[in-house]
Design a protein around this motif. Structure first.
Motif, mmCIF file in Angstrom:
data_model
loop_
_atom_site.group_PDB
_atom_site.id
_atom_site.type_symbol
_atom_site.label_atom_id
_atom_site.label_comp_id
_atom_site.label_asym_id
_atom_site.label_seq_id
_atom_site.Cartn_x
_atom_site.Cartn_y
_atom_site.Cartn_z
ATOM 1 N N GLU A 69 0.809 -1.207 0.000
ATOM 2 C CA GLU A 69 0.000 0.000 0.000
ATOM 3 C C GLU A 69 0.850 1.268 0.000
ATOM 4 O O GLU A 69 0.412 2.328 -0.381
ATOM 5 N N SER A 70 2.104 1.165 0.486
ATOM 6 C CA SER A 70 2.989 2.329 0.516
ATOM 7 C C SER A 70 3.446 2.759 -0.871
ATOM 8 O O SER A 70 4.057 3.786 -1.027
ATOM 9 N N ASN A 71 3.151 1.968 -1.861
ATOM 10 C CA ASN A 71 3.541 2.293 -3.231
ATOM 11 C C ASN A 71 2.298 2.316 -4.110
ATOM 12 O O ASN A 71 2.101 1.447 -4.947
ATOM 13 N N GLN A 131 11.525 7.685 -16.398
ATOM 14 C CA GLN A 131 10.115 7.582 -16.760
ATOM 15 C C GLN A 131 9.976 7.385 -18.256
ATOM 16 O O GLN A 131 10.822 7.791 -19.045
ATOM 17 N N ARG A 132 8.884 6.737 -18.637
ATOM 18 C CA ARG A 132 8.573 6.519 -20.045
ATOM 19 C C ARG A 132 7.202 7.116 -20.348
ATOM 20 O O ARG A 132 6.458 7.505 -19.439
ATOM 21 N N ALA A 168 12.000 3.158 -5.758
ATOM 22 C CA ALA A 168 11.047 2.128 -6.149
ATOM 23 C C ALA A 168 10.054 2.764 -7.110
ATOM 24 O O ALA A 168 9.453 3.803 -6.789
ATOM 25 N N PRO A 169 9.912 2.217 -8.305
ATOM 26 C CA PRO A 169 8.990 2.830 -9.272
ATOM 27 C C PRO A 169 7.560 2.813 -8.762
ATOM 28 O O PRO A 169 7.101 1.828 -8.176
ATOM 29 N N ARG A 170 6.883 3.906 -8.967
ATOM 30 C CA ARG A 170 5.462 3.939 -8.659
ATOM 31 C C ARG A 170 4.705 3.107 -9.691
ATOM 32 O O ARG A 170 5.081 3.069 -10.859
#
Length: 496
Positions: free
Chosen positions: A3-5, A66-67, A177-179
């Motif tokens: 949930e933190s991400n 980012q893409r 860490a990627p969202r």
């Protein structure tokens, strides 16, 4: 996923940014490049360490991880999302030149690398570490898509990897860490919400989908890149020229290295001891550079037996001016944080007088045209630009290319971006930067673009050309050196 991400809704690309994606064609890759040549440190180059250095710096510019993700049905502009498969080793690659590793071989490699479009499934940038250069050198060759660099939220990667001192404490690695990427339903819901809050932007998107994408992109960028002052009187269709015949995706690249002192001597001579019986005239180093290009293009056209009459000109878009809100000079280049440059690039058109035989008269004619731009109060002193936080030239070249892409190619023959850089040494992970050459993309139908940066007492030209239209690009480079020597000889010695 914890949930933190939570999933990210993504930052939506502006209409100007997304235009560069729509404008890209097989023959016109829409990325800006830089060739930076360094001295290899004692003990040899540690490529893994250099990669870690680059990786530590892009932490401060999130766009580089980012893409682009499209909205289903193209109901809104695409969004930037974190690349959950981000792999630094994909973006920072190794290459090497065979012996002797000279500049001509490096230029050939740059031409091949810059011809290839960037993979839109990944973050839109690449850096090549090129080893094997002669005289104990190596190079970093960068490619950054024009949709990525806006000068505010994102600057060119060449601006964040350099420092003003050789010994900089390594930046501590930050956890990342990627969202989570938004799914199709969330993207649609966000698009609906935007339609309520920003109806004008939605109208632009609809136009993209129901009419010619290229025309809409051009119209959008024309608004952002208004041509000021003298350009308004030159806004008609430019005459036919061998500089507007490019049609292939393949490129040639050439690098020209000149001495900044030569341009300064010419400027001083025009103030102190006017040649050819002319009155003293205030000119800038930029005026000298443009007049040198006028002389070089004149000589090149004559080698091709092209018609060069007394009224012949090469209409040139010069997107290099910075508005006067840049703030005070003197930013700290040692900080890893990405400095802001901002969208402060405007443009003007100038007719380079290739029909004028006298180098001094060419300089006067160029200075007369550029004075209108300076009188408008929008030009900034070179020292202020060079003093911006970070190595600003790569970003400013990119912003200049953005402006050029927004204008119809029928208005001009050539794009010239000229950005002054600092006159002291810069370093990447302790390696001294020796030279830097911009690679300005070609617009559809254009045959040649020229970028130049002054740095550490030198002026470095990067010539990017259509491979078939300019098989004699090396002649253009030689003509630049000859035109500079001709102008310096014509103005005479400086008093005192």
């Amino acid at each position: 996923m914890p949930e933190s991400n939570p999933p990210s809704s993504g930052d939506r690309l502006s209409t100007a940014d997304v235009s560069f994606l729509y404008l890209e064609q097989p023959t016109t890759a829409m990325h800006v490049g830089t060739v930076m040549v360094f001295r290899t440190p004692d003990g040899g180059l540690d490529v893994e360490r250099l990669m870690r250095h680059i990786g530590s710096r892009i932490v401060y510019v999130p766009r580089y991880r980012q893409r682009v993700k499209q909205v289903p049905g193209r109901l809104a502009n695409p969004v930037w999302v974190d690349d959950d498969q981000f792999d630094l080793s994909y973006h920072v690659r190794r290459s090497a030149l065979p012996r002797p590793g000279d500049d001509e071989q490096l230029a050939d490699l740059v031409a091949r690398l810059q011809s290839r479009p960037l993979d839109r499934r990944r973050p839109l940038w690449e850096v090549y570490v090129v080893e094997g250069l002669s005289d104990g050198r190596f190079a970093l060759v960068s490619k950054v898509h024009q949709a990525l660099v806006d000068g505010e939220s994102t600057v060119d990667i060449g601006q964040v990897v350099l420092d003003s001192v050789p010994d900089v404490e390594p930046v501590a690695e930050l956890p990342w860490a990627p969202r989570r990427s938004p799914n199709g339903v969330q993207l649609v819901l966000d698009a609906v919400a935007d339609s309520v809050s920003r109806p004008g932007e939605v109208l632009d998107v609809v136009r993209h989908n129901v009419s010619n994408l290229r025309d809409v992109g051009m119209g959008t960028l024309r608004t952002a890149g208004r041509v000021a002052g003298f350009a308004r009187r030159l806004s008609g269709v430019a005459p036919a020229s061998p500089l507007t015949t490019g049609t292939t995706p393949h490129r040639r690249f050439a690098m020209v290295d000149t001495d900044l002192e030569d341009y300064r001597v010419i400027r001083a001579a025009m103030l102190e001891a006017p040649a050819a019986g002319l009155r003293p005239h205030a000119v800038t180093v930029n005026d000298v550079i443009l007049s040198v290009l006028a002389g070089a293009l004149r000589a090149w056209l004559l080698t091709r037996a092209e018609p060069v009459g007394t009224g012949s000109v090469v209409r040139t878009l010069v997107p290099m001016s910075v508005r006067d809100d840049v703030g005070p000079p003197g930013g700290d280049l040692s900080r890893p944080a990405a400095p802001e440059v901002g969208n402060r690039v405007t443009s003007f058109l100038i007719d380079l007088p290739t029909g004028e035989a006298s180098p001094v008269m060419r300089l006067h004619q160029v200075a007369y045209q550029t004075r209108a731009h300076r009188d408008a109060g929008r030009a900034v002193d070179a020292a202020a630009i060079a003093g911006m936080a970070g190595f600003a030239p790569p970003t400013l070249h990119s912003l200049g290319a953005r402006v050029a892409a927004g204008l119809s190619r029928r208005m001009f023959h050539l794009v010239v971006t000229n950005v002054p850089g600092p006159q002291h040494a810069l370093y990447a992970d302790g390696c001294e930067l020796l030279s830097t050459y911009p690679v300005i993309p070609l617009a559809d139908g254009q045959s040649l673009s020229i970028g130049l940066t002054s740095y550490a007492g030198r002026v470095f030209y990067g010539l990017n050309a259509d491979r078939e239209a300019l098989p004699d690009l090396d002649v253009v480079g030689s003509c630049i050196r000859d035109a500079l020597a001709e102008l310096r000889a014509a103005v005479g010695p400086v008093a005192g």
